[in-house]
Design a protein around this motif. Sequence first.
Motif, mmCIF file in Angstrom:
data_model
loop_
_atom_site.group_PDB
_atom_site.id
_atom_site.type_symbol
_atom_site.label_atom_id
_atom_site.label_comp_id
_atom_site.label_asym_id
_atom_site.label_seq_id
_atom_site.Cartn_x
_atom_site.Cartn_y
_atom_site.Cartn_z
ATOM 1 N N GLN A 1 0.790 -1.227 0.000
ATOM 2 C CA GLN A 1 0.000 0.000 0.000
ATOM 3 C C GLN A 1 0.825 1.281 0.000
ATOM 4 O O GLN A 1 0.432 2.275 -0.596
ATOM 5 C CB GLN A 1 -0.962 -0.008 1.191
ATOM 6 C CG GLN A 1 -1.974 -1.130 1.074
ATOM 7 C CD GLN A 1 -2.845 -1.261 2.309
ATOM 8 O OE1 GLN A 1 -2.751 -0.478 3.257
ATOM 9 N NE2 GLN A 1 -3.711 -2.260 2.309
ATOM 10 N N LYS A 2 1.991 1.275 0.658
ATOM 11 C CA LYS A 2 2.758 2.520 0.816
ATOM 12 C C LYS A 2 4.146 2.475 0.179
ATOM 13 O O LYS A 2 4.803 3.511 0.099
ATOM 14 C CB LYS A 2 2.917 2.872 2.300
ATOM 15 C CG LYS A 2 1.619 3.015 3.054
ATOM 16 C CD LYS A 2 0.884 4.265 2.657
ATOM 17 C CE LYS A 2 -0.391 4.403 3.486
ATOM 18 N NZ LYS A 2 -1.179 5.549 3.110
ATOM 19 N N GLU B 1 5.217 -3.046 5.930
ATOM 20 C CA GLU B 1 6.041 -2.531 4.843
ATOM 21 C C GLU B 1 7.192 -1.766 5.494
ATOM 22 O O GLU B 1 6.967 -0.953 6.397
ATOM 23 C CB GLU B 1 5.203 -1.633 3.928
ATOM 24 C CG GLU B 1 4.039 -2.402 3.314
ATOM 25 C CD GLU B 1 3.016 -1.533 2.598
ATOM 26 O OE1 GLU B 1 3.366 -0.413 2.152
ATOM 27 O OE2 GLU B 1 1.859 -1.988 2.477
ATOM 28 N N HIS C 1 4.481 1.131 7.070
ATOM 29 C CA HIS C 1 3.027 0.901 7.137
ATOM 30 C C HIS C 1 2.781 -0.523 7.623
ATOM 31 O O HIS C 1 3.474 -1.451 7.197
ATOM 32 C CB HIS C 1 2.439 1.109 5.735
ATOM 33 C CG HIS C 1 0.962 1.024 5.649
ATOM 34 N ND1 HIS C 1 0.114 1.893 6.288
ATOM 35 C CD2 HIS C 1 0.157 0.158 4.967
ATOM 36 C CE1 HIS C 1 -1.136 1.576 6.002
ATOM 37 N NE2 HIS C 1 -1.134 0.523 5.207
#
Length: 187
Positions: free
Chosen positions: A77-78, A92, A113
């Motif tokens: 996602q990041k 992450e 994240h």
Amino acid sequence: MIQETIVTTQNSGGIAHIAPMGIHIQDDIFIILPFRPSTTLNNFLETRVGVINYCDDVRVFAGCLIGRRDWPLKPAQKISGQVLSCGLAHTEVELIRVEEDATRPKLFCKTVHTVNHAPFKGFNRAQFSVLEAAILISRLDMLPLSKIESEIEYLRIGLEKTAGERELEAWGWILAVLDDFKGKAVE
């Protein structure tokens, strides 16, 4: 503390790599110690990011150690990376420092994240047995065969009492690698 995880990395071309790793945690820093040579090490040095996946499907651990690395992934996602689809949670991370070593450099990473996908309901003894056997198989060239065989026999006790289909499948993969190794040693 060391946690058994699945680390996913990718190179700058977007080719993902999945590897089981025992990672160290100090305060809020993750320390990853890949052996040289290592795709995980190369990818971290190239892209400076990766994903620590928390997974209870021991087939992933055993499978990666015997060459079965085609596990479903989804985009992180990041960061520019991949997350193990069957993971219960993932973090992450970004590489912040490398402590060089000829055999196992230390990669110090910080959290970018974290996401929880599903609850962790605990490991049964069979899952523990598969994890420990997978670690033993990863050290076939480092440990005496007699030690590996005796520990596998002990681990079999927990496996036989509590295994489900996933654990039995992973155990079979591990035993096949051990049998192949022993066969090559006789040749």
